[in-house]
Design an enzyme around this catalytic site. Structure first.
Site, PDB file in Angstrom:
ATOM      1  N   ALA A   9       0.841  -1.200   0.000  1.00  0.00           N
ATOM      2  CA  ALA A   9       0.000   0.000   0.000  1.00  0.00           C
ATOM      3  C   ALA A   9       0.875   1.249   0.000  1.00  0.00           C
ATOM      4  O   ALA A   9       0.728   2.133   0.835  1.00  0.00           O
ATOM      5  CB  ALA A   9      -0.923  -0.009   1.222  1.00  0.00           C
ATOM      6  N   GLY A  10       1.821   1.316  -0.936  1.00  0.00           N
ATOM      7  CA  GLY A  10       2.745   2.447  -0.989  1.00  0.00           C
ATOM      8  C   GLY A  10       2.305   3.510  -1.979  1.00  0.00           C
ATOM      9  O   GLY A  10       1.113   3.668  -2.253  1.00  0.00           O
ATOM     10  N   ARG A  38       0.723   2.082   8.195  1.00  0.00           N
ATOM     11  CA  ARG A  38       0.403   2.624   6.875  1.00  0.00           C
ATOM     12  C   ARG A  38      -1.061   2.352   6.527  1.00  0.00           C
ATOM     13  O   ARG A  38      -1.762   3.215   6.006  1.00  0.00           O
ATOM     14  CB  ARG A  38       1.316   1.986   5.823  1.00  0.00           C
ATOM     15  CG  ARG A  38       1.791   3.000   4.826  1.00  0.00           C
ATOM     16  CD  ARG A  38       2.905   2.489   3.941  1.00  0.00           C
ATOM     17  NE  ARG A  38       3.498   3.652   3.281  1.00  0.00           N
ATOM     18  CZ  ARG A  38       4.392   3.580   2.313  1.00  0.00           C
ATOM     19  NH1 ARG A  38       4.837   2.422   1.909  1.00  0.00           N
ATOM     20  NH2 ARG A  38       4.856   4.679   1.759  1.00  0.00           N
ATOM     21  N   ASN A  87       7.914  -2.923  -2.533  1.00  0.00           N
ATOM     22  CA  ASN A  87       9.129  -2.180  -2.861  1.00  0.00           C
ATOM     23  C   ASN A  87      10.212  -3.114  -3.397  1.00  0.00           C
ATOM     24  O   ASN A  87      10.320  -4.260  -2.957  1.00  0.00           O
ATOM     25  CB  ASN A  87       9.629  -1.387  -1.646  1.00  0.00           C
ATOM     26  CG  ASN A  87       9.442  -2.138  -0.338  1.00  0.00           C
ATOM     27  OD1 ASN A  87       8.528  -2.937  -0.189  1.00  0.00           O
ATOM     28  ND2 ASN A  87      10.344  -1.905   0.601  1.00  0.00           N
ATOM     29  N   SER A 127       5.116  -4.008  -9.339  1.00  0.00           N
ATOM     30  CA  SER A 127       6.445  -3.487  -8.991  1.00  0.00           C
ATOM     31  C   SER A 127       7.328  -3.479 -10.229  1.00  0.00           C
ATOM     32  O   SER A 127       7.108  -4.247 -11.178  1.00  0.00           O
ATOM     33  CB  SER A 127       7.126  -4.384  -7.953  1.00  0.00           C
ATOM     34  OG  SER A 127       6.377  -4.490  -6.779  1.00  0.00           O
ATOM     35  N   CYS A 273      12.999   5.867  -7.922  1.00  0.00           N
ATOM     36  CA  CYS A 273      13.103   4.885  -9.013  1.00  0.00           C
ATOM     37  C   CYS A 273      14.177   5.101 -10.070  1.00  0.00           C
ATOM     38  O   CYS A 273      14.794   4.129 -10.496  1.00  0.00           O
ATOM     39  CB  CYS A 273      11.745   4.741  -9.678  1.00  0.00           C
ATOM     40  SG  CYS A 273      10.555   4.007  -8.534  1.00  0.00           S
ATOM     41  N   PHE A 335      11.786  15.526  -3.571  1.00  0.00           N
ATOM     42  CA  PHE A 335      12.602  15.296  -4.782  1.00  0.00           C
ATOM     43  C   PHE A 335      12.031  16.002  -5.995  1.00  0.00           C
ATOM     44  O   PHE A 335      12.707  16.176  -7.010  1.00  0.00           O
ATOM     45  CB  PHE A 335      12.814  13.803  -5.039  1.00  0.00           C
ATOM     46  CG  PHE A 335      11.661  13.088  -5.710  1.00  0.00           C
ATOM     47  CD1 PHE A 335      10.608  12.585  -4.955  1.00  0.00           C
ATOM     48  CD2 PHE A 335      11.644  12.903  -7.088  1.00  0.00           C
ATOM     49  CE1 PHE A 335       9.552  11.914  -5.568  1.00  0.00           C
ATOM     50  CE2 PHE A 335      10.598  12.230  -7.707  1.00  0.00           C
ATOM     51  CZ  PHE A 335       9.545  11.748  -6.946  1.00  0.00           C
TER      52      PHE A 335
END
Ligand code: NAD
Ligand code: UGA
Length: 457
Positions: A9-10, A38, A87, A127, A273, A335
């Site tokens: 659940a990112g 989370r 991840n 992913s 990434c 970022f």
């Protein structure tokens, strides 16, 4: 009606499943995560990630056909289709350390699926993974043929960018679905196509073989990052020659074969990434005996590291070769703009470089201060975190713009200048400010890829 599960659940799993649930009310969509905190945040009013438009999509679907849960095993048993969105960071140990992908979270998910499945499932790689990972996934899933459970593995990499994730998911340039050409592989591809067809035009859904699906994702990120490193390389030459990177990028980007996007020179690319995926590509090339190809792509990462170091060096040199004890305000920790994510943020790399020079740092950012504090670890103790940019700049010798937040372009720099130590410096790592105006106000202005505007030689 299908029962869809997403493991992870990112930044990808949460928004992606929210948009699927919103557009496919006929399907039940469950998202699970090993991190109970989370999941609790996904079920609360304060979501675990900041993403414009996400609140509204969640409000529409959560509790209707979208559920965030921690009972992974029961949800695996109940699912028809399982997206794996865990991840896949760069390995920090053993063979391939610093390059290869760490597949331990991915393998754990595969084994959990095997252990708790009693009915056939389609397993979808969401992913980003090394090419031919689907083969390993199939081997794990089919390692107990006696159980009689059939699995089809599909590659469906995600192309969303943070900060525009909801728009990217609602209106994707394309959706990529890779699968096997066996009858059940083709049927599985069609089932995944049918989900996306609920809101994505069919001509934007590309189907490929499994390996092309996996490699296209790594290659797309490598191409995007390469454009940034290319323009950043030219920015260094601009600073030496008096050419202006904005003019050069415009002149290049108006060629319809090149196009204008991803040509913004900057303090460097960040995010979880680009670096990870290119290093993964480099590792794969080396593994397959292609050292020249590996070196070619590695240069994109090396150029990015150089650009960040170069920015710190320009600051140091402009400020009379010493910043020790000087208060410097860093505008931005994320970022990029419109996200609270600080993973691989160039802002934090510049921060570390200036800490090494013993500067006194204050960081301001509208959404990313908590993540910045966590990511900086022990170094965070030597940094002040200040949500108000005006207060951050008070008594500072310099400001460095490190994230392109629109808010930073709209500040009253006349008032800011008044409260700074003179001579006052501003370093624009994102080229979002009006440099001529700042120079008129009294600032010494250093911007990426532009001739400096200083009040002394
Ligand atoms: P993330 O770290 O935000 O989320 C991954 C989640 O998976 C974590 O919350 C973790 O607790 C959970 N997890 C790991 N193993 C688990 C298990 N066995 N069971 C349950 N939960 C488990 O990562 P992310 O940014 O969402 O990225 C996920 C993948 O998507 C990566 O491969 C990444 O390369 C790719 N990707 C990311 C983006 C992006 O913008 N962040 C975009 C496209 C693709
Ligand atoms: C990137 C890709 O754009 C997505 O397609 C991909 O799905 C994702 O990586 C992923 O696989 O994780 P993201 O990293 O979220 O998305 O954000 P980008 O908009 O690509 O920006 C990456 C970095 O490059 C940021 O630090 C940004 O500030 C920088 N950048 C971008 C530039 O310096 N110049 C530009 O012209 C564009």
């Amino acid at each position: 009606m299908s029962s869809i599960l997403c493991i992870g659940a990112g930044y990808v799993g949460g928004p992606t499943m929210a948009v699927i649930a919103k557009n496919c009310p006929q399907h039940r969509v469950v998202v699970v995560d090993a991190n109970a905190e989370r999941i609790a945040a996904w079920n609360s009013a304060r979501l675990p990630i900041y993403e414009p438009g996400l609140d509204q999509v969640i409000a529409q679907a959560r509790g209707r056909n979208l559920f965030f849960r921690t009972d992974t095993e029961a949800q695996i048993a109940a699912a028809d289709i399982i997206f794996v969105s865990v991840n896949t960071p760069t390995k920090t140990f053993g063979e391939g350390a610093g390059r290869a992908a760490n597949l331990q979270y991915w393998e754990r998910a595969a084994r959990q699926i095997l252990e708790h499945s009693r009915t056939p499932k389609i397993v979808v790689e969401k992913s980003t993974l090394p090419v031919r990972t689907a083969e390993a996934m199939e081997r794990i899933l089919n390692s107990q043929p006696g159980r009689g459970v059939h699995f089809d593995v599909i590659s469906n990499p995600e192309f969303l960018a943070e900060g525009s994730a909801i728009h990217d998911l609602e209106h994707p340039d394309r959706v990529l679905i890779g699968g096997k050409s066996t009858p059940s592989g083709r049927a599985a591809v069609e089932q995944i196509v049918a989900i996306y067809e609920s809101w994505v035009p069919r001509e934007r859904i590309i189907t490929t073989n499994l390996w092309s699906g996996e490699l296209a994702k790594l290659a797309a990120n490598a191409f995007l990052a390469q454009r940034i490193s290319s323009i950043n390389a030219i920015s260094a030459l601009c600073e030496r020659t008096g050419a202006d990177i904005t003019e050069v990028a415009h002149a290049i980007g108006t060629d319809s074969r090149i196009g204008p996007r991803f040509l913004r020179a900057s303090v460097g690319f960040g995010g979880s990434c680009f670096r990870k995926d290119i290093l993964n590509l480099v590792y794969l090339c080396e593994h397959h005996g292609l050292p020249e190809v590996a070196a070619y792509w590695e240069q994109v990462v090396l150029m990015n590291e150089y650009q960040q170091r170069r920015f710190g060096s320009v600051m140091l040199e402009a400020m009379f070769n010493t910043v020790a004890g000087k208060r410097i305000a860093l505008f931005g920790a994320a970022f990029k703009a419109n996200t609270g994510d600080t993973r691989e943020s160039p802002a934090l790399n510049v921060c570390r470089e200036l800490l090494d020079e013993r500067a006194e740092l204050v960081i301001t950012d509208p959404y990313a201060l908590d993540n910045a504090r966590a990511d900086l670890g022990a170094a965070a103790e030597r940094v002040e975190f200040e949500p108000d940019p005006y207060k951050a700049a008070q008594g500072a010798h310099a400001i460095a713009i490190l994230t392109e937040w629109q808010q930073f372009a709209e500040l009253d720099y006349e008032a800011i200048y008044r409260d700074m130590v003179k001579p006052a410096f501003i370093f624009d790592g994102r080229n979002i400010l009006d440099h001529a105006q700042l120079h008129r106000l009294g600032f010494n202005v250093y911007a990426i890829g532009k001739p400096p505007l200083a009040h002394f030689d």
